[in-house]
Design a protein around this motif. Sequence first.
Motif, PDB file in Angstrom:
ATOM      1  N   MET A   1       0.843  -1.190   0.000  1.00  0.00           N
ATOM      2  CA  MET A   1       0.000   0.000   0.000  1.00  0.00           C
ATOM      3  C   MET A   1       0.885   1.250   0.000  1.00  0.00           C
ATOM      4  N   PRO A   2       0.656   2.190  -0.917  1.00  0.00           N
ATOM      5  CA  PRO A   2       1.481   3.407  -0.927  1.00  0.00           C
ATOM      6  C   PRO A   2       1.130   4.341   0.224  1.00  0.00           C
ATOM      7  N   LYS A   3       2.082   5.210   0.540  1.00  0.00           N
ATOM      8  CA  LYS A   3       1.854   6.196   1.592  1.00  0.00           C
ATOM      9  C   LYS A   3       0.841   7.237   1.116  1.00  0.00           C
ATOM     10  N   MET A   4       0.113   7.809   2.075  1.00  0.00           N
ATOM     11  CA  MET A   4      -0.812   8.902   1.757  1.00  0.00           C
ATOM     12  C   MET A   4      -0.024  10.201   1.713  1.00  0.00           C
ATOM     13  N   LYS A   5      -0.478  11.132   0.901  1.00  0.00           N
ATOM     14  CA  LYS A   5       0.178  12.433   0.825  1.00  0.00           C
ATOM     15  C   LYS A   5      -0.484  13.416   1.785  1.00  0.00           C
ATOM     16  N   THR A   6       0.351  14.186   2.471  1.00  0.00           N
ATOM     17  CA  THR A   6      -0.127  15.256   3.345  1.00  0.00           C
ATOM     18  C   THR A   6      -0.342  16.506   2.506  1.00  0.00           C
ATOM     19  N   ASN A   7      -1.430  17.208   2.759  1.00  0.00           N
ATOM     20  CA  ASN A   7      -1.670  18.494   2.106  1.00  0.00           C
ATOM     21  C   ASN A   7      -0.705  19.502   2.729  1.00  0.00           C
ATOM     22  N   ARG A   8       0.300  19.935   1.977  1.00  0.00           N
ATOM     23  CA  ARG A   8       1.368  20.775   2.515  1.00  0.00           C
ATOM     24  C   ARG A   8       0.877  22.159   2.931  1.00  0.00           C
ATOM     25  N   ALA A   9      -0.115  22.698   2.221  1.00  0.00           N
ATOM     26  CA  ALA A   9      -0.660  24.005   2.593  1.00  0.00           C
ATOM     27  C   ALA A   9      -1.297  23.935   3.978  1.00  0.00           C
ATOM     28  N   ALA A  10      -2.023  22.858   4.231  1.00  0.00           N
ATOM     29  CA  ALA A  10      -2.664  22.680   5.538  1.00  0.00           C
ATOM     30  C   ALA A  10      -1.628  22.402   6.623  1.00  0.00           C
ATOM     31  N   ALA A  11      -0.589  21.650   6.294  1.00  0.00           N
ATOM     32  CA  ALA A  11       0.439  21.301   7.271  1.00  0.00           C
ATOM     33  C   ALA A  11       1.153  22.547   7.793  1.00  0.00           C
ATOM     34  N   LYS A  12       1.264  23.580   6.958  1.00  0.00           N
ATOM     35  CA  LYS A  12       1.922  24.819   7.364  1.00  0.00           C
ATOM     36  C   LYS A  12       1.013  25.693   8.229  1.00  0.00           C
ATOM     37  N   ARG A  13      -0.292  25.485   8.144  1.00  0.00           N
ATOM     38  CA  ARG A  13      -1.247  26.341   8.837  1.00  0.00           C
ATOM     39  C   ARG A  13      -1.812  25.743  10.122  1.00  0.00           C
ATOM     40  N   PHE A  14      -1.757  24.431  10.260  1.00  0.00           N
ATOM     41  CA  PHE A  14      -2.357  23.765  11.414  1.00  0.00           C
ATOM     42  C   PHE A  14      -1.321  22.935  12.146  1.00  0.00           C
ATOM     43  N   LYS A  15      -1.433  22.899  13.472  1.00  0.00           N
ATOM     44  CA  LYS A  15      -0.540  22.102  14.308  1.00  0.00           C
ATOM     45  C   LYS A  15      -1.395  21.177  15.163  1.00  0.00           C
ATOM     46  N   THR A  16      -0.842  20.024  15.496  1.00  0.00           N
ATOM     47  CA  THR A  16      -1.556  19.073  16.342  1.00  0.00           C
ATOM     48  C   THR A  16      -0.984  19.121  17.762  1.00  0.00           C
ATOM     49  N   THR A  17      -1.852  19.099  18.767  1.00  0.00           N
ATOM     50  CA  THR A  17      -1.414  19.092  20.157  1.00  0.00           C
ATOM     51  C   THR A  17      -1.051  17.673  20.562  1.00  0.00           C
ATOM     52  N   GLY A  18      -0.517  17.537  21.744  1.00  0.00           N
ATOM     53  CA  GLY A  18      -0.147  16.224  22.246  1.00  0.00           C
ATOM     54  C   GLY A  18      -1.330  15.298  22.415  1.00  0.00           C
ATOM     55  N   THR A  19      -2.499  15.859  22.690  1.00  0.00           N
ATOM     56  CA  THR A  19      -3.700  15.045  22.884  1.00  0.00           C
ATOM     57  C   THR A  19      -4.465  14.795  21.585  1.00  0.00           C
ATOM     58  N   GLY A  20      -3.940  15.337  20.468  1.00  0.00           N
ATOM     59  CA  GLY A  20      -4.555  15.058  19.166  1.00  0.00           C
ATOM     60  C   GLY A  20      -5.509  16.125  18.650  1.00  0.00           C
TER      61      GLY A  20
END
Length: 65
Positions: A1-20
């Motif tokens: 199964m290939p890896k999923m791609k992360t939306n890079r624009a969203a990755a720069k704008r949103f951060k995930t906390t330790g609790t998710g």
Amino acid sequence: MPKMKTNRAAAKRFKTTGTGKIMRNKAYKSHILTKKSQKRKRNLRKSTVLDATNVKNMKKILPYS
């Protein structure tokens, strides 16, 4: 199964906390700041938790965060 791609624009704008939880920055802080009060601008600095209605879509475009 290939890896999923992360939306890079969203990755720069949103951060995930330790609790998710997903954090976002507030809007309306980029221009026309003279008519906005100091209190309003100060409160726009803080990041906030993403609304529950958007979490499902954001988890889909940020699979590894």
